[in-house]
Design a protein around this motif. Structure first.
Motif, PDB file in Angstrom:
ATOM      1  N   UNK A  67       0.767  -1.238   0.000  1.00 26.07           N
ATOM      2  CA  UNK A  67       0.000   0.000   0.000  1.00 26.07           C
ATOM      3  C   UNK A  67       0.796   1.284   0.000  1.00 26.07           C
ATOM      4  N   UNK A  68       2.088   1.232  -0.334  1.00 30.51           N
ATOM      5  CA  UNK A  68       2.897   2.450  -0.405  1.00 30.51           C
ATOM      6  C   UNK A  68       2.905   2.974  -1.840  1.00 30.51           C
ATOM      7  N   UNK A  69       2.824   4.284  -1.989  1.00 31.99           N
ATOM      8  CA  UNK A  69       2.650   4.917  -3.295  1.00 31.99           C
ATOM      9  C   UNK A  69       3.949   5.507  -3.832  1.00 31.99           C
ATOM     10  N   UNK A  70       4.118   5.401  -5.153  1.00 27.79           N
ATOM     11  CA  UNK A  70       5.264   5.970  -5.843  1.00 27.79           C
ATOM     12  C   UNK A  70       4.751   6.904  -6.935  1.00 27.79           C
ATOM     13  N   UNK A 105       7.208   7.669  -2.332  1.00 29.88           N
ATOM     14  CA  UNK A 105       8.487   7.725  -3.024  1.00 29.88           C
ATOM     15  C   UNK A 105       8.282   8.642  -4.228  1.00 29.88           C
ATOM     16  N   UNK A 106       9.124   9.649  -4.355  1.00 30.52           N
ATOM     17  CA  UNK A 106       9.062  10.597  -5.459  1.00 30.52           C
ATOM     18  C   UNK A 106      10.275  10.380  -6.350  1.00 30.52           C
ATOM     19  N   UNK A 107      10.033  10.049  -7.609  1.00 31.89           N
ATOM     20  CA  UNK A 107      11.121   9.736  -8.534  1.00 31.89           C
ATOM     21  C   UNK A 107      11.069  10.640  -9.757  1.00 31.89           C
ATOM     22  N   UNK A 159       8.692  11.595   2.719  1.00 29.27           N
ATOM     23  CA  UNK A 159       8.930  10.970   1.427  1.00 29.27           C
ATOM     24  C   UNK A 159      10.384  10.573   1.225  1.00 29.27           C
ATOM     25  N   UNK A 160      10.559   9.620   0.335  1.00 31.01           N
ATOM     26  CA  UNK A 160      11.872   9.272  -0.190  1.00 31.01           C
ATOM     27  C   UNK A 160      11.960   9.872  -1.590  1.00 31.01           C
ATOM     28  N   UNK A 161      13.079  10.494  -1.905  1.00 37.32           N
ATOM     29  CA  UNK A 161      13.232  11.172  -3.193  1.00 37.32           C
ATOM     30  C   UNK A 161      14.410  10.571  -3.948  1.00 37.32           C
ATOM     31  N   UNK A 181      17.302  10.767   2.245  1.00 37.88           N
ATOM     32  CA  UNK A 181      16.859   9.990   3.383  1.00 37.88           C
ATOM     33  C   UNK A 181      15.369  10.224   3.549  1.00 37.88           C
ATOM     34  N   UNK A 182      14.704   9.386   4.328  1.00 36.52           N
ATOM     35  CA  UNK A 182      13.289   9.572   4.588  1.00 36.52           C
ATOM     36  C   UNK A 182      13.098  10.813   5.447  1.00 36.52           C
ATOM     37  N   UNK A 183      12.223  11.669   5.016  1.00 32.39           N
ATOM     38  CA  UNK A 183      11.901  12.849   5.798  1.00 32.39           C
ATOM     39  C   UNK A 183      10.871  12.487   6.854  1.00 32.39           C
TER      40      UNK A 183
END
Length: 246
Positions: A86-89, A169-171, A196-198, A224-226
């Motif tokens: 259930x984690x979104x990217x 996660x933002x890519x 978020x992770x970037x 790093x994770x904020x």
């Protein structure tokens, strides 16, 4: 495009005739082919295994493509993925033409994250249904088709939690970025309320002598994770706890 920090790959066929592969710019065009942002977007949607999710953050391993051009108040985002947990990217496929374009796309993907953090699961479900042209709980249905043991209620709860906390996660994937990473860090600091992770990913494309292509993903930068501080009231006593975003 700036010079890469990597050398060109070497092709060693069984015949033993060694050759260096030639880099193909993603803006490359001729009469029959065009490697542009749309081409890259479709490639990353159809072949999610080309994206090193786990190298960026193990929590996002096995992310599944859901749709392209998901409508948001900040505009349509390129590709949406979700993990079985259930984690979104959110992914944007962009070419780095100039420093202004780089700043713009970083701000853009952060705006998408900010808008999604205001959504409920029902909001996301509605927009995914529009983007895919399907009815029902499409987000869950796509994941369930690949993982038939997934629990719908638990999945919905986890997606809802990620939306609420901004745990995304933002890519940004494109043809590479060689400068301005410090400025990107300043952008990220402005969105400390999200967890978020970037990541920046270069999709290097090379051509064989027979015109076949090979695509080599490279992680150029990751964050790093904020985390954010949460004020909790318990029996009128206020304390600050660190939200780990799990």
């Amino acid at each position: 495009m700036a010079e890469s920090q990597y050398g060109n790959p070497i092709h060693i066929p069984a015949s033993g005739k060694i050759s260096a592969l030639q880099r193909v710019p993603l803006r490359y065009k001729d009469e029959d082919e065009k490697y542009d942002e749309k081409w890259l977007q479709n490639l990353l949607f159809e072949y999610p295994e080309s994206i090193p999710f786990s190298d960026l953050d193990q929590a996002f391993s096995g992310a599944i493509p859901i749709c392209v051009e998901l409508g948001t108040p900040a505009g349509p985002l390129d590709v949406l993925y979700v993990t079985p947990q259930g984690k979104l990217v959110i992914l944007e496929a962009k070419l780095w033409r100039n420093p202004e374009a780089r700043r713009k796309v970083v701000g853009q993907i952060l705006d998408y994250a900010k808008e999604l953090s205001k959504w409920s699961y029902e909001d996301l479900q509605r927009e995914v249904a529009k983007a895919t042209g399907r009815k029902g709980n499409v987000l869950y249905q796509i994941v369930q088709s690949l993982h038939n043991d997934i629990d719908e209620a638990k999945f919905v709860d986890e997606v809802s939690k990620c939306l609420r906390t901004g745990r995304f996660m933002l890519l940004i994937a494109g043809d590479g970025i060689r400068e301005g990473v410090g400025a990107i860090a300043e952008f990220l600091e402005r969105y400390g309320s999200l967890e978020f992770t970037f990541g920046l990913i270069e999709m290097a494309v090379y051509r064989f002598q027979d015109n076949d292509l090979i695509v080599q993903p490279r992680i150029l930068a990751k964050s790093m994770i904020y985390k954010r501080s949460v004020v909790v009231s318990e029996d009128l006593n206020i304390e600050v706890k660190e939200d780990a975003g799990e």
